[in-house]
Design a protein around this motif. Sequence first.
Motif, PDB file in Angstrom:
ATOM      1  N   ILE A 169      50.123  51.479  56.803  1.00 26.17           N
ATOM      2  CA  ILE A 169      50.447  52.456  55.474  1.00 26.17           C
ATOM      3  C   ILE A 169      51.823  52.277  54.927  1.00 26.17           C
ATOM      4  O   ILE A 169      51.766  52.120  53.569  1.00 26.17           O
ATOM      5  N   THR A 189      51.691  48.932  53.251  1.00 31.34           N
ATOM      6  CA  THR A 189      50.967  49.150  51.737  1.00 31.34           C
ATOM      7  C   THR A 189      51.750  49.588  50.607  1.00 31.34           C
ATOM      8  O   THR A 189      51.706  49.394  49.655  1.00 31.34           O
ATOM      9  N   PHE A 242      34.786  54.185  48.270  1.00 30.08           N
ATOM     10  CA  PHE A 242      36.180  53.753  48.806  1.00 30.08           C
ATOM     11  C   PHE A 242      37.227  54.930  48.659  1.00 30.08           C
ATOM     12  O   PHE A 242      38.102  55.308  49.186  1.00 30.08           O
ATOM     13  N   ARG A 244      36.877  57.536  50.870  1.00 30.35           N
ATOM     14  CA  ARG A 244      37.235  57.233  52.196  1.00 30.35           C
ATOM     15  C   ARG A 244      38.729  57.526  52.115  1.00 30.35           C
ATOM     16  O   ARG A 244      39.606  57.982  53.018  1.00 30.35           O
ATOM     17  N   LYS A 245      39.586  57.288  50.842  1.00 23.36           N
ATOM     18  CA  LYS A 245      40.972  57.485  50.893  1.00 23.36           C
ATOM     19  C   LYS A 245      41.383  58.763  50.506  1.00 23.36           C
ATOM     20  O   LYS A 245      42.508  59.115  50.373  1.00 23.36           O
ATOM     21  N   VAL A 278      46.436  55.459  43.463  1.00 19.06           N
ATOM     22  CA  VAL A 278      45.330  54.770  43.286  1.00 19.06           C
ATOM     23  C   VAL A 278      45.137  53.534  42.392  1.00 19.06           C
ATOM     24  O   VAL A 278      44.366  52.362  42.785  1.00 19.06           O
ATOM     25  N   LEU A 301      45.940  50.402  44.444  1.00 21.12           N
ATOM     26  CA  LEU A 301      44.938  49.928  45.351  1.00 21.12           C
ATOM     27  C   LEU A 301      43.813  49.336  44.724  1.00 21.12           C
ATOM     28  O   LEU A 301      43.020  48.336  45.005  1.00 21.12           O
ATOM     29  N   ASP A 319      33.996  49.676  52.171  1.00 24.12           N
ATOM     30  CA  ASP A 319      34.958  49.032  53.117  1.00 24.12           C
ATOM     31  C   ASP A 319      35.689  47.812  52.605  1.00 24.12           C
ATOM     32  O   ASP A 319      35.201  46.770  52.885  1.00 24.12           O
ATOM     33  N   GLU A 340      39.082  48.061  51.742  1.00 25.45           N
ATOM     34  CA  GLU A 340      40.731  47.949  51.869  1.00 25.45           C
ATOM     35  C   GLU A 340      41.357  46.656  52.216  1.00 25.45           C
ATOM     36  O   GLU A 340      42.341  46.284  51.810  1.00 25.45           O
ATOM     37  N   CYS A 342      41.656  44.600  49.116  1.00 24.61           N
ATOM     38  CA  CYS A 342      42.991  45.421  48.360  1.00 24.61           C
ATOM     39  C   CYS A 342      44.106  44.998  48.933  1.00 24.61           C
ATOM     40  O   CYS A 342      45.257  44.437  48.236  1.00 24.61           O
TER      41      CYS A 342
END
Length: 379
Positions: free
Chosen positions: A110, A113, A153, A156-157, A186, A189, A351, A353, A356
């Motif tokens: 995290i 990212t 997605f 999920r986030k 947002v 990503l 799925d 990520e 990304c």
Amino acid sequence: MSELQRTLLEEIREKFEPIRGIFDTPLKRKRVLEIESESNTDIHFWNDRKKSSALLKEKKSIEDGISSCESLLKKFEDILVAIEFGEEGDELSVKEADDCIEELSKEVQILETRRLLSGETDKNSAIITINAGAGGTEACDWAMMIMRMILRFADRKGFKAEVVDELEGDGAGIKNATITIDGDYVYGLFKSENGVHRLVRISPYDSNARRHTSFCSVFVSPVIDDDINIDVKDSDLKVDTYRAGGAGGQHVNRTDSAVRMTHMPTGIIVQSQQQRSQIQNRETCIKLLKAKLYELELSKRQAESKVIEDAKMDNAFGSQIRSYVLHPYKLVKDVRTLAQSSDPNAVLDGDIEDFCIEYLRQIAAGQFKGKGGSGEDLE
């Protein structure tokens, strides 16, 4: 401590140290104190809302980074204690160590990212427009699948997503749709999804069960907040109202609540029909228009730099960024970064990520491994 635990912990340490050096430094802590001092001593600090808001956002971002680093360091210590007890034969502590290592790995991911999401508008919410390519019902169905993937997605986030405009296909799916997604980071990503997505499958709409290739374009724009000045004059706008179509109740279908807004100098058209009142739809249109004007201005600036323009080719309309092959084999491959997955069903369920993050990593490194475009390697 098992050899596997040692290896995993060392890998996490190697990833964490350079990240810590970015978020938690003496200069960062000094900057927080400077902002606090200015807000407490400058009597005019709160009069300039734009400046004070920007400084407070900067302070919060730095403090969040420092706090995350301190939390990770504390967890490193907890893991070492758990491992010490584990070496004395406490099986529960060994399990606790494994759980802590797994949690620590996720938190380092995290933080990494966040390090990659350092662009001017990466923290912003996003507006996503989806358009079906040529191909009739097949393409419209593919556009619907892409919209579902994006919404899944976002869910999920933990982001808030809303479909503000949607035009259904003649037989199935959608011809186009506009989605707003609210949350922190947002745009950073989702900007990896900007471009053309290609699907290869046996068409469920072909009675001869032939293999079809479909295309769908996705445009991702940041939501522009009050800190970025985009001037929209009323004299430049042509506003049309009409009755909203589709489900929505008697009020929506009997009043001219839907709004279509045309920006005359640029020819940009936006519309919204999901809200109950014309005023709410008008506000949504203004938000959509500002985002598109920002993207237009940004593209003009990028065109002045050949280096940025070369990189921009990967994201332009008509350039394929990712292929989803469902037949004769199963594979999703990003033709820019070469990231891939052998589970298209999971990818289409949101799925994405890993795609990304790999995009952000290669953007940060300044280059892509793949060229993008034709996708001939997947034929």
